[in-house]
Design a protein around this motif. Structure first.
Motif, PDB file in Angstrom:
ATOM      1  N   ALA A   1     -24.464  37.355-134.903  1.00  0.00           N
ATOM      2  CA  ALA A   1     -24.651  37.056-136.330  1.00  0.00           C
ATOM      3  C   ALA A   1     -26.138  37.127-136.663  1.00  0.00           C
ATOM      4  O   ALA A   1     -26.521  37.419-137.798  1.00  0.00           O
ATOM      5  CB  ALA A   1     -24.095  35.677-136.646  1.00  0.00           C
ATOM      6  N   ALA A   2     -26.982  36.899-135.657  1.00  0.00           N
ATOM      7  CA  ALA A   2     -28.437  36.948-135.875  1.00  0.00           C
ATOM      8  C   ALA A   2     -28.853  38.306-136.437  1.00  0.00           C
ATOM      9  O   ALA A   2     -29.697  38.376-137.336  1.00  0.00           O
ATOM     10  CB  ALA A   2     -29.169  36.653-134.571  1.00  0.00           C
TER      11      ALA A   2
ATOM     12  N   PHE B   1     -29.488  25.897-140.602  1.00  0.00           N
ATOM     13  CA  PHE B   1     -29.923  26.845-139.569  1.00  0.00           C
ATOM     14  C   PHE B   1     -31.226  27.535-140.011  1.00  0.00           C
ATOM     15  O   PHE B   1     -31.278  28.084-141.123  1.00  0.00           O
ATOM     16  CB  PHE B   1     -28.786  27.859-139.395  1.00  0.00           C
ATOM     17  CG  PHE B   1     -28.959  28.854-138.303  1.00  0.00           C
ATOM     18  CD1 PHE B   1     -29.380  28.480-137.036  1.00  0.00           C
ATOM     19  CD2 PHE B   1     -28.665  30.190-138.529  1.00  0.00           C
ATOM     20  CE1 PHE B   1     -29.508  29.412-136.012  1.00  0.00           C
ATOM     21  CE2 PHE B   1     -28.782  31.135-137.520  1.00  0.00           C
ATOM     22  CZ  PHE B   1     -29.205  30.744-136.260  1.00  0.00           C
TER      23      PHE B   1
ATOM     24  N   ASN C   1     -24.699  23.798-139.805  1.00  0.00           N
ATOM     25  CA  ASN C   1     -25.423  23.480-138.574  1.00  0.00           C
ATOM     26  C   ASN C   1     -26.762  22.887-139.028  1.00  0.00           C
ATOM     27  O   ASN C   1     -27.442  23.539-139.796  1.00  0.00           O
ATOM     28  CB  ASN C   1     -25.663  24.778-137.776  1.00  0.00           C
ATOM     29  CG  ASN C   1     -26.398  24.527-136.488  1.00  0.00           C
ATOM     30  OD1 ASN C   1     -26.650  23.396-136.117  1.00  0.00           O
ATOM     31  ND2 ASN C   1     -26.764  25.612-135.815  1.00  0.00           N
TER      32      ASN C   1
ATOM     33  N   ASP D   1     -22.109  31.312-144.087  1.00  0.00           N
ATOM     34  CA  ASP D   1     -22.205  31.506-142.643  1.00  0.00           C
ATOM     35  C   ASP D   1     -21.101  30.695-141.971  1.00  0.00           C
ATOM     36  O   ASP D   1     -21.186  29.476-141.843  1.00  0.00           O
ATOM     37  CB  ASP D   1     -23.592  31.053-142.161  1.00  0.00           C
ATOM     38  CG  ASP D   1     -23.760  31.204-140.652  1.00  0.00           C
ATOM     39  OD1 ASP D   1     -22.806  31.657-139.985  1.00  0.00           O
ATOM     40  OD2 ASP D   1     -24.853  30.863-140.152  1.00  0.00           O
TER      41      ASP D   1
ATOM     42  N   SER E   1     -19.702  34.738-136.225  1.00  0.00           N
ATOM     43  CA  SER E   1     -20.282  34.928-134.894  1.00  0.00           C
ATOM     44  C   SER E   1     -19.175  34.877-133.864  1.00  0.00           C
ATOM     45  O   SER E   1     -18.243  34.088-133.994  1.00  0.00           O
ATOM     46  CB  SER E   1     -21.289  33.803-134.623  1.00  0.00           C
ATOM     47  OG  SER E   1     -21.642  33.806-133.256  1.00  0.00           O
TER      48      SER E   1
ATOM     49  N   THR F   1     -20.066  34.317-130.713  1.00  0.00           N
ATOM     50  CA  THR F   1     -20.705  33.689-129.545  1.00  0.00           C
ATOM     51  C   THR F   1     -20.383  32.211-129.368  1.00  0.00           C
ATOM     52  O   THR F   1     -20.566  31.675-128.287  1.00  0.00           O
ATOM     53  CB  THR F   1     -22.241  33.877-129.590  1.00  0.00           C
ATOM     54  OG1 THR F   1     -22.777  33.066-130.619  1.00  0.00           O
ATOM     55  CG2 THR F   1     -22.621  35.297-129.817  1.00  0.00           C
ATOM     56  N   LYS F   2     -19.892  31.558-130.423  1.00  0.00           N
ATOM     57  CA  LYS F   2     -19.668  30.109-130.345  1.00  0.00           C
ATOM     58  C   LYS F   2     -18.305  29.810-129.714  1.00  0.00           C
ATOM     59  O   LYS F   2     -18.227  29.177-128.682  1.00  0.00           O
ATOM     60  CB  LYS F   2     -19.736  29.474-131.740  1.00  0.00           C
ATOM     61  CG  LYS F   2     -20.936  29.924-132.561  1.00  0.00           C
ATOM     62  CD  LYS F   2     -22.218  29.573-131.867  1.00  0.00           C
ATOM     63  CE  LYS F   2     -23.418  30.000-132.686  1.00  0.00           C
ATOM     64  NZ  LYS F   2     -24.665  29.798-131.963  1.00  0.00           N
TER      65      LYS F   2
ATOM     66  N   ARG G   1     -24.032  39.186-127.230  1.00  0.00           N
ATOM     67  CA  ARG G   1     -24.380  39.383-128.636  1.00  0.00           C
ATOM     68  C   ARG G   1     -23.288  40.112-129.428  1.00  0.00           C
ATOM     69  O   ARG G   1     -23.094  41.314-129.288  1.00  0.00           O
ATOM     70  CB  ARG G   1     -25.711  40.176-128.785  1.00  0.00           C
ATOM     71  CG  ARG G   1     -26.826  39.805-127.868  1.00  0.00           C
ATOM     72  CD  ARG G   1     -27.215  38.332-128.007  1.00  0.00           C
ATOM     73  NE  ARG G   1     -27.597  37.997-129.350  1.00  0.00           N
ATOM     74  CZ  ARG G   1     -27.043  36.971-130.037  1.00  0.00           C
ATOM     75  NH1 ARG G   1     -26.108  36.220-129.516  1.00  0.00           N
ATOM     76  NH2 ARG G   1     -27.458  36.694-131.242  1.00  0.00           N
TER      77      ARG G   1
HETATM   78  C1  LIG Z   1     -25.115  28.517-137.963  1.00  0.00           C
HETATM   79  C2  LIG Z   1     -25.427  29.679-137.088  1.00  0.00           C
HETATM   80  N1  LIG Z   1     -25.230  30.914-137.557  1.00  0.00           N
HETATM   81  C3  LIG Z   1     -25.504  31.991-136.812  1.00  0.00           C
HETATM   82  C4  LIG Z   1     -25.994  31.867-135.531  1.00  0.00           C
HETATM   83  C5  LIG Z   1     -26.309  33.105-134.743  1.00  0.00           C
HETATM   84  O1  LIG Z   1     -25.239  33.368-133.868  1.00  0.00           O
HETATM   85  P1  LIG Z   1     -25.198  34.631-132.925  1.00  0.00           P
HETATM   86  O2  LIG Z   1     -25.268  34.116-131.525  1.00  0.00           O
HETATM   87  O3  LIG Z   1     -23.882  35.285-133.215  1.00  0.00           O
HETATM   88  O4  LIG Z   1     -26.346  35.507-133.246  1.00  0.00           O
HETATM   89  C6  LIG Z   1     -26.225  30.608-134.999  1.00  0.00           C
HETATM   90  C7  LIG Z   1     -26.779  30.452-133.646  1.00  0.00           C
HETATM   91  O5  LIG Z   1     -27.089  29.387-133.168  1.00  0.00           O
HETATM   92  C8  LIG Z   1     -25.932  29.480-135.794  1.00  0.00           C
HETATM   93  O6  LIG Z   1     -26.118  28.233-135.348  1.00  0.00           O
END
Ligand SMILES: Cc1ncc(COP(=O)(O)O)c(C=O)c1O
Length: 364
Positions: A84-85, A107, A156, A184, A212, A214-215, A223
């Motif tokens: 998502a970054a 975030f 977050n 998000d 994302s 990744t969570k 990634r």
């Molecule tokens: C709220 C939030 N959005 C997006 C991301 C980015 O996630 P990704 O690992 O998919 O880049 C994070 C990463 O900590 C996050 O906390």
């Protein structure tokens, strides 16, 4: 003492603070699924190795089609990202030179990426950290002179999800003010797919949803993420991405994660997050802490006397317990801590160390 900005990087934190890291460290500052990645990744790793020599599919298949199927949307609505970054970097380029509203505390990457692209930021602070009741009037007012509003849903570091009605109201205002709205949903997998606003992109050209992988799937190292928006918005943002930005292994693993067969994995993660956060929230409340009404696998809490926050943080670090401090979160200023849920033994150890601290330090 000014604390370094950290998240999921405990050794750097110890070095920066000049504290010798104990041999046994429990890192509660990260908030990915504590169960780890789905089993199939380890079991089939040898097959993924064969993908190393090949260029990935330029469109990110088979992940692209898997996302479309999972959400019942067209591939035209989807932009894939190297996490998502990467989506946030692409969005910031898309909104270059515009005016954005960010609801804090949240975030930090929204501001970081937007500022790099000369986006003017209007900060709105949510005072209700515990319930995250949105300052609707202030946001609606601000939207009249803005190009985009960024909201983290669930947020977050608080883990709280605004009500569907509040978000719906903001989407209506976005339409009236011709202001885009970025939601998000990186942590929404821990809630329920019905809480997502992905379907609303079909009628609302202003809505952009970021997700994302990744969570929930604990695959931060490879990634993978995506965004969903109206086809013309998705097409403009897709053009900003570099070629082959979705690696071949991530695309295959990501597609498999979204399979029906992983329903049980997802359900188990949600059940576990609910069980652990309920139990830890009870522990914190019994010890007179303020706790956020999180719906995810992490939460924020404040000590009965927040003046003790820094000494508490250091005390815990010395005992190998790493919490996420909130010094760099606007609206929290270090008076809160974020905790990601871990395995039961780790949660027990956290409670024991905190109990010890409460007994020796708390005046209550
Ligand atoms: C709220 C939030 N959005 C997006 C991301 C980015 O996630 P990704 O690992 O998919 O880049 C994070 C990463 O900590 C996050 O906390």
């Amino acid at each position: 003492m000014s604390l370094p900005n950290h998240g999921a990087n405990p050794y750097r934190l110890y070095t920066q603070l000049g504290i010798k890291p104990p041999t046994d460290i429990l890192d509660f500052s990260e908030n990915v699924n504590p169960a780890g990645a789905p089993d199939f990744i380890k079991n089939d790793w040898a097959d993924y190795l064969q993908l190393l020599q090949r260029y990935p599919d330029p469109e990110g298949e088979p992940f692209l089609s898997a996302v479309a199927k999972y959400h019942d949307i067209s591939t035209e609505n989807i932009v894939l990202g190297n996490g998502a970054a990467e989506i946030f970097s692409l969005l910031a380029t898309y909104f270059r030179g515009n005016n954005a509203i960010i609801l804090h505390p949240t975030f930090s990457e929204y501001e970081a990426t937007l500022k790099e692209n000369d986006v003017e930021i209007q900060r709105v602070v949510c005072e209700d950290i515990v319930n995250w009741k949105l300052p609707l009037d202030e946001l609606q007012q601000a939207m009249q002179n803005a190009d985009v509003l960024y909201l983290c849903t669930p947020n977050n570091p608080t883990g709280v999800l605004p009500s569907k009605e509040e978000l719906q109201q903001l989407i209506e205002s976005a339409k009236e003010s011709n202001c885009s709205i970025v939601l998000d949903e990186a942590f929404i997998d821990f809630v329920d797919e019905n809480a997502s606003f992905i379907q609303s992109v079909k009628e609302n050209h202003q809505v952009i949803i970021v997700r994302s992988m990744t969570k929930m799937y604990a695959i931060a190292g490879i990634r993978l993420g995506y965004m969903v928006a109206a086809p013309e918005v998705a097409s403009a943002i897709r053009k900003l991405a570099p070629h082959w930005h979705i690696n071949g292994i991530a695309a295959v693993i990501g597609a498999r994660c979204l399979n029906k067969e992983e329903d049980a994995f997802r359900q188990k993660a949600c059940d576990y997050a609910l069980q652990m956060r309920t139990s830890f929230q009870t522990f914190l409340r019994q010890n007179h802490c303020l706790v956020t009404n999180s719906v995810t696998n992490y939460m924020s809490f404040q000590l009965p006397d927040p003046v003790q926050s820094q000494s508490f943080f250091t005390y815990m670090l010395e005992r190998g317990i790493v919490l996420r401090h909130t010094e760099n979160f606007i609206g929290m200023e270090g008076a809160w801590f974020r905790v990601g849920m871990k395995a039961p033994e780790a949660m027990n150890r956290l409670e024991e160390e905190m109990m010890h601290w409460f007994r020796t330090n708390s005046s209550l």
